[in-house]
Design an enzyme around this catalytic site. Structure first.
Site, PDB file in Angstrom:
ATOM      1  N   ASP A  31      42.535 -29.730 -29.775  1.00  0.00           N
ATOM      2  CA  ASP A  31      42.061 -30.819 -28.911  1.00  0.00           C
ATOM      3  C   ASP A  31      40.849 -30.326 -28.123  1.00  0.00           C
ATOM      4  OD1 ASP A  31      43.632 -33.572 -27.641  1.00  0.00           O
ATOM      5  OD2 ASP A  31      41.942 -32.714 -26.527  1.00  0.00           O
ATOM      6  N   ILE A  32      39.851 -31.197 -28.002  1.00  0.00           N
ATOM      7  CA  ILE A  32      38.607 -30.833 -27.321  1.00  0.00           C
ATOM      8  C   ILE A  32      38.829 -30.677 -25.810  1.00  0.00           C
ATOM      9  CG2 ILE A  32      37.704 -33.159 -26.776  1.00  0.00           C
ATOM     10  CD1 ILE A  32      35.047 -32.233 -28.073  1.00  0.00           C
ATOM     11  N   ASN A  88      51.123 -41.002 -28.662  1.00  0.00           N
ATOM     12  CA  ASN A  88      50.916 -42.091 -27.715  1.00  0.00           C
ATOM     13  C   ASN A  88      50.605 -43.380 -28.458  1.00  0.00           C
ATOM     14  OD1 ASN A  88      51.153 -40.216 -25.590  1.00  0.00           O
ATOM     15  ND2 ASN A  88      48.974 -39.710 -25.707  1.00  0.00           N
ATOM     16  N   VAL A  97      42.344 -42.687 -28.788  1.00  0.00           N
ATOM     17  CA  VAL A  97      41.725 -42.683 -30.119  1.00  0.00           C
ATOM     18  C   VAL A  97      42.661 -43.444 -31.062  1.00  0.00           C
ATOM     19  CG1 VAL A  97      40.873 -41.298 -32.043  1.00  0.00           C
ATOM     20  CG2 VAL A  97      40.553 -40.474 -29.697  1.00  0.00           C
ATOM     21  N   HIS A 101      47.987 -39.763 -34.139  1.00  0.00           N
ATOM     22  CA  HIS A 101      47.939 -38.300 -34.086  1.00  0.00           C
ATOM     23  C   HIS A 101      49.118 -37.782 -33.292  1.00  0.00           C
ATOM     24  CE1 HIS A 101      45.450 -40.184 -30.986  1.00  0.00           C
ATOM     25  NE2 HIS A 101      45.894 -39.257 -30.156  1.00  0.00           N
ATOM     26  N   HIS A 103      50.294 -34.945 -30.806  1.00  0.00           N
ATOM     27  CA  HIS A 103      49.844 -33.868 -29.924  1.00  0.00           C
ATOM     28  C   HIS A 103      50.890 -32.757 -30.034  1.00  0.00           C
ATOM     29  CE1 HIS A 103      46.892 -36.214 -27.400  1.00  0.00           C
ATOM     30  NE2 HIS A 103      47.622 -37.223 -27.837  1.00  0.00           N
TER      31      HIS A 103
HETATM   32  P1  5GP Z   1      45.278 -39.950 -27.178  1.00  0.00           P
HETATM   33  O1  5GP Z   1      44.814 -40.178 -25.758  1.00  0.00           O
HETATM   34  O2  5GP Z   1      44.693 -41.004 -28.102  1.00  0.00           O
HETATM   35  O3  5GP Z   1      46.741 -39.797 -27.338  1.00  0.00           O
HETATM   36  O4  5GP Z   1      44.678 -38.559 -27.600  1.00  0.00           O
HETATM   37  C1  5GP Z   1      43.370 -38.404 -28.054  1.00  0.00           C
HETATM   38  C2  5GP Z   1      43.028 -36.948 -27.914  1.00  0.00           C
HETATM   39  O5  5GP Z   1      41.877 -36.693 -28.684  1.00  0.00           O
HETATM   40  C3  5GP Z   1      42.693 -36.518 -26.479  1.00  0.00           C
HETATM   41  O6  5GP Z   1      43.609 -35.491 -26.078  1.00  0.00           O
HETATM   42  C4  5GP Z   1      41.260 -36.039 -26.571  1.00  0.00           C
HETATM   43  O7  5GP Z   1      41.008 -34.910 -25.772  1.00  0.00           O
HETATM   44  C5  5GP Z   1      41.079 -35.736 -28.044  1.00  0.00           C
HETATM   45  N1  5GP Z   1      39.740 -35.918 -28.552  1.00  0.00           N
HETATM   46  C6  5GP Z   1      38.932 -36.999 -28.339  1.00  0.00           C
HETATM   47  N2  5GP Z   1      37.768 -36.833 -28.983  1.00  0.00           N
HETATM   48  C7  5GP Z   1      37.851 -35.626 -29.620  1.00  0.00           C
HETATM   49  C8  5GP Z   1      36.934 -34.913 -30.462  1.00  0.00           C
HETATM   50  O8  5GP Z   1      35.819 -35.345 -30.752  1.00  0.00           O
HETATM   51  N3  5GP Z   1      37.359 -33.722 -30.934  1.00  0.00           N
HETATM   52  C9  5GP Z   1      38.597 -33.213 -30.635  1.00  0.00           C
HETATM   53  N4  5GP Z   1      38.901 -32.024 -31.156  1.00  0.00           N
HETATM   54  N5  5GP Z   1      39.475 -33.862 -29.851  1.00  0.00           N
HETATM   55  C10 5GP Z   1      39.099 -35.058 -29.355  1.00  0.00           C
END
Ligand code: 5GP
Length: 124
Positions: A31-32, A88, A97, A101, A103
């Site tokens: 994760d970034i 989520n 996103v 996915h 986590h």
């Molecule tokens: P969500 O909030 O949808 O459950 O998780 C999305 C995750 O994707 C977040 O933890 C966010 O930090 C990660 N994320 C968003 N954009 C990028 C990216 O471009 N690269 C990577 N490696 N992680 C990303």
């Protein structure tokens, strides 16, 4: 099948990611914006926007994501100590996103529940 999200671009190798595992069905990368010492995202290569869009025919694929999580936990060496796997869904679930996915979070003892300070809604 592409949904045009940032994760579809990572699958297509159009933008870089720190990939830790890949096979024909899935991809795992760091994760970034990590929320734990280990924070890996495990995604299907098939575009599925949210948990609500998972179909019966995706059973094996979804199970496979958990198999990958368990393998990574063994590989990183935190399987025995423990870890958290979270997916989520939509706004209240904290999804940002829209490509499903898992986590995979580890390397710290995590508290529960994660929403302790928020006012509950009437549901159900
Ligand atoms: P969500 O909030 O949808 O459950 O998780 C999305 C995750 O994707 C977040 O933890 C966010 O930090 C990660 N994320 C968003 N954009 C990028 C990216 O471009 N690269 C990577 N490696 N992680 C990303």
């Amino acid at each position: 099948m592409s949904g045009g999200t940032i994760f579809d671009k990572i699958i297509a190798k159009e933008i870089p990611a720190d990939i830790v595992y890949e096979d024909e069905l899935s991809l795992a990368f760091k994760d970034i914006n990590p929320q734990a010492p280990v924070h890996v995202l495990i995604i299907p290569k098939k575009h599925i926007a949210t948990i609500n869009d998972i179909e019966e025919s995706d059973r094996e694929l979804i199970g496979h994501l958990y198999v990958v999580a368990a393998r990574l936990a063994q590989q990183y060496g935190f399987a025995k100590d423990g870890y958290r796997v979270v997916m989520n869904c939509n706004e209240d679930g904290g999804q940002s996103v829209y490509h499903i996915h898992l986590h995979l979070l580890a390397g710290v003892t995590m508290g529960w529940p994660p929403f302790a300070n928020n006012k509950p809604k009437q549901v159900g």
